[in-house]
Design a protein around this motif. Structure first.
Motif, short mmCIF file in Angstrom:
data_model
loop_
_atom_site.label_atom_id
_atom_site.label_comp_id
_atom_site.label_asym_id
_atom_site.label_seq_id
_atom_site.Cartn_x
_atom_site.Cartn_y
_atom_site.Cartn_z
N GLU A 102 -3.37 13.01 -47.96
CA GLU A 102 -3.31 12.94 -46.50
C GLU A 102 -2.44 14.07 -45.94
O GLU A 102 -2.78 14.67 -44.91
CB GLU A 102 -2.77 11.58 -46.06
N GLY A 103 -1.33 14.35 -46.63
CA GLY A 103 -0.48 15.45 -46.19
C GLY A 103 -1.21 16.78 -46.26
O GLY A 103 -1.09 17.62 -45.34
N GLN A 104 -1.95 16.96 -47.33
CA GLN A 104 -2.74 18.20 -47.48
C GLN A 104 -3.81 18.28 -46.39
O GLN A 104 -4.05 19.35 -45.82
CB GLN A 104 -3.38 18.27 -48.86
N ALA A 105 -4.47 17.16 -46.12
CA ALA A 105 -5.51 17.15 -45.08
C ALA A 105 -4.92 17.48 -43.72
O ALA A 105 -5.50 18.25 -42.94
CB ALA A 105 -6.21 15.79 -45.05
N GLN A 110 -4.17 21.46 -39.35
CA GLN A 110 -3.31 22.30 -38.52
C GLN A 110 -3.63 23.78 -38.71
O GLN A 110 -3.68 24.54 -37.74
CB GLN A 110 -1.84 22.03 -38.85
N ASN A 111 -3.87 24.18 -39.95
CA ASN A 111 -4.20 25.58 -40.22
C ASN A 111 -5.52 25.97 -39.57
O ASN A 111 -5.65 27.07 -39.03
CB ASN A 111 -4.25 25.85 -41.73
N ILE A 112 -6.50 25.08 -39.63
CA ILE A 112 -7.79 25.37 -39.00
C ILE A 112 -7.63 25.48 -37.50
O ILE A 112 -8.18 26.39 -36.86
CB ILE A 112 -8.84 24.31 -39.39
N ALA A 113 -6.85 24.56 -36.90
CA ALA A 113 -6.65 24.60 -35.45
C ALA A 113 -5.94 25.89 -35.05
O ALA A 113 -6.32 26.54 -34.05
CB ALA A 113 -5.84 23.39 -35.00
N THR A 114 -4.94 26.30 -35.81
CA THR A 114 -4.22 27.54 -35.52
C THR A 114 -5.14 28.75 -35.65
O THR A 114 -5.14 29.64 -34.78
CB THR A 114 -3.02 27.70 -36.49
N THR A 115 -5.94 28.76 -36.70
CA THR A 115 -6.88 29.86 -36.91
C THR A 115 -7.91 29.93 -35.78
O THR A 115 -8.23 31.01 -35.27
CB THR A 115 -7.59 29.72 -38.27
N LEU A 116 -8.42 28.76 -35.38
CA LEU A 116 -9.39 28.74 -34.27
C LEU A 116 -8.77 29.25 -32.97
O LEU A 116 -9.43 29.97 -32.21
CB LEU A 116 -9.94 27.34 -34.06
N ASP A 117 -7.53 28.88 -32.73
CA ASP A 117 -6.87 29.37 -31.51
C ASP A 117 -6.72 30.89 -31.56
O ASP A 117 -6.95 31.57 -30.55
CB ASP A 117 -5.50 28.72 -31.35
N LYS A 118 -6.37 31.44 -32.73
CA LYS A 118 -6.25 32.89 -32.87
C LYS A 118 -7.60 33.57 -32.68
O LYS A 118 -7.70 34.62 -32.05
CB LYS A 118 -5.67 33.25 -34.24
N ALA A 141 -15.48 15.62 -37.33
CA ALA A 141 -15.28 15.50 -38.77
C ALA A 141 -13.95 14.81 -39.07
O ALA A 141 -13.86 13.94 -39.94
CB ALA A 141 -15.34 16.86 -39.45
N ASN A 142 -12.90 15.18 -38.32
CA ASN A 142 -11.59 14.54 -38.51
C ASN A 142 -11.65 13.06 -38.17
O ASN A 142 -11.05 12.23 -38.85
CB ASN A 142 -10.52 15.24 -37.66
N SER A 143 -12.35 12.74 -37.12
CA SER A 143 -12.51 11.33 -36.73
C SER A 143 -13.26 10.55 -37.79
O SER A 143 -12.87 9.42 -38.14
CB SER A 143 -13.25 11.25 -35.39
N ALA A 144 -14.30 11.13 -38.35
CA ALA A 144 -15.06 10.47 -39.41
C ALA A 144 -14.19 10.29 -40.65
O ALA A 144 -14.21 9.22 -41.29
CB ALA A 144 -16.31 11.28 -39.75
N TYR A 145 -13.40 11.30 -40.99
CA TYR A 145 -12.49 11.21 -42.14
C TYR A 145 -11.48 10.08 -41.93
O TYR A 145 -11.22 9.30 -42.84
CB TYR A 145 -11.77 12.54 -42.35
N ASP A 146 -10.91 10.01 -40.74
CA ASP A 146 -9.92 8.96 -40.45
C ASP A 146 -10.57 7.58 -40.55
O ASP A 146 -9.96 6.65 -41.09
CB ASP A 146 -9.31 9.16 -39.06
N SER A 147 -11.77 7.43 -40.04
CA SER A 147 -12.47 6.14 -40.11
C SER A 147 -12.76 5.75 -41.56
O SER A 147 -12.57 4.59 -41.95
CB SER A 147 -13.79 6.20 -39.33
#
Length: 185
Positions: A102-105, A110-118, A141-147
């Motif tokens: 979960e920590g890795q996910a 966060q890395n994907i969000a940061t990269t997308l913002d850049k 995808a994140n919502s599906a993973y959480d579910s």
């Protein structure tokens, strides 16, 4: 937008730390299982010797049958306790590994969000729709993973409750069968 050597070093350091945590978790669980197995083997040997001596001291077949019936329940209870201990160790390890995953996910999200913002900041004009679509897909995808993660936890909790109920029922059934065997003898 390109990764710097410091970013690579940070990523590698994080990966090494994660692998060390996983290795330490695995070694600790193996150590606990080995100790449990050694203690169980020692106790089983001691109980076997004591039970054999008790059975050989029986004076008649009725006493032998009563002794045999009285020895069945403690043996089963110890077997059930061993199974519970193994299950407890496995469940604990699974929980620790889940936290690591979960920590890795979370870090990856966060890395994907940061990269997308850049990417969005340096993207050509008019690409806002494509970036928004990618962000929306990632959010889905994140919502599906959480579910799925929540559903998996619920299934694990139900399985644990069922295992506990089944072992308790087995111990009770053997106990009542041993009591009946004593009365019959």
């Amino acid at each position: 937008m390109f990764a710097t050597p410091e970013q690579f070093a940070s990523i590698n350091k994080s990966a090494v730390e994660t692998m060390l945590t996983i290795a330490n978790t695995a070694f600790a669980s193996v150590e606990r299982l080995a100790a449990l197995n050694l203690n169980t083997a020692r106790t089983a040997l001691e109980d076997s010797v004591a039970n054999t001596k008790a059975l050989f001291s029986a004076k008649d077949p009725q006493e032998f049958a009563a002794l045999q019936a009285s020895l069945a329940r403690p043996t089963l209870e110890k077997a059930v306790a061993y199974g519970r201990s193994v299950y407890e160790i496995a469940t604990e390890v699974q929980g620790q590994l889940s936290k690591i995953a979960e920590g890795q996910a979370t870090e990856i999200k966060q890395n994907i969000a940061t990269t997308l913002d850049k990417v969005a900041k340096s993207a050509p004009a008019g690409s806002d729709v494509a970036v928004a679509a990618v962000k929306s897909a990632i959010a889905a995808a994140n919502s599906a993973y959480d579910s799925m993660s929540k559903a998996a936890k619920q299934v694990a909790e139900m399985a644990e409750a069922n295992v506990t109920a089944a072992t308790d029922a087995t111990v009770k059934a053997v106990g009542s069968a041993a009591t009946k065997a004593k009365k019959a003898a």
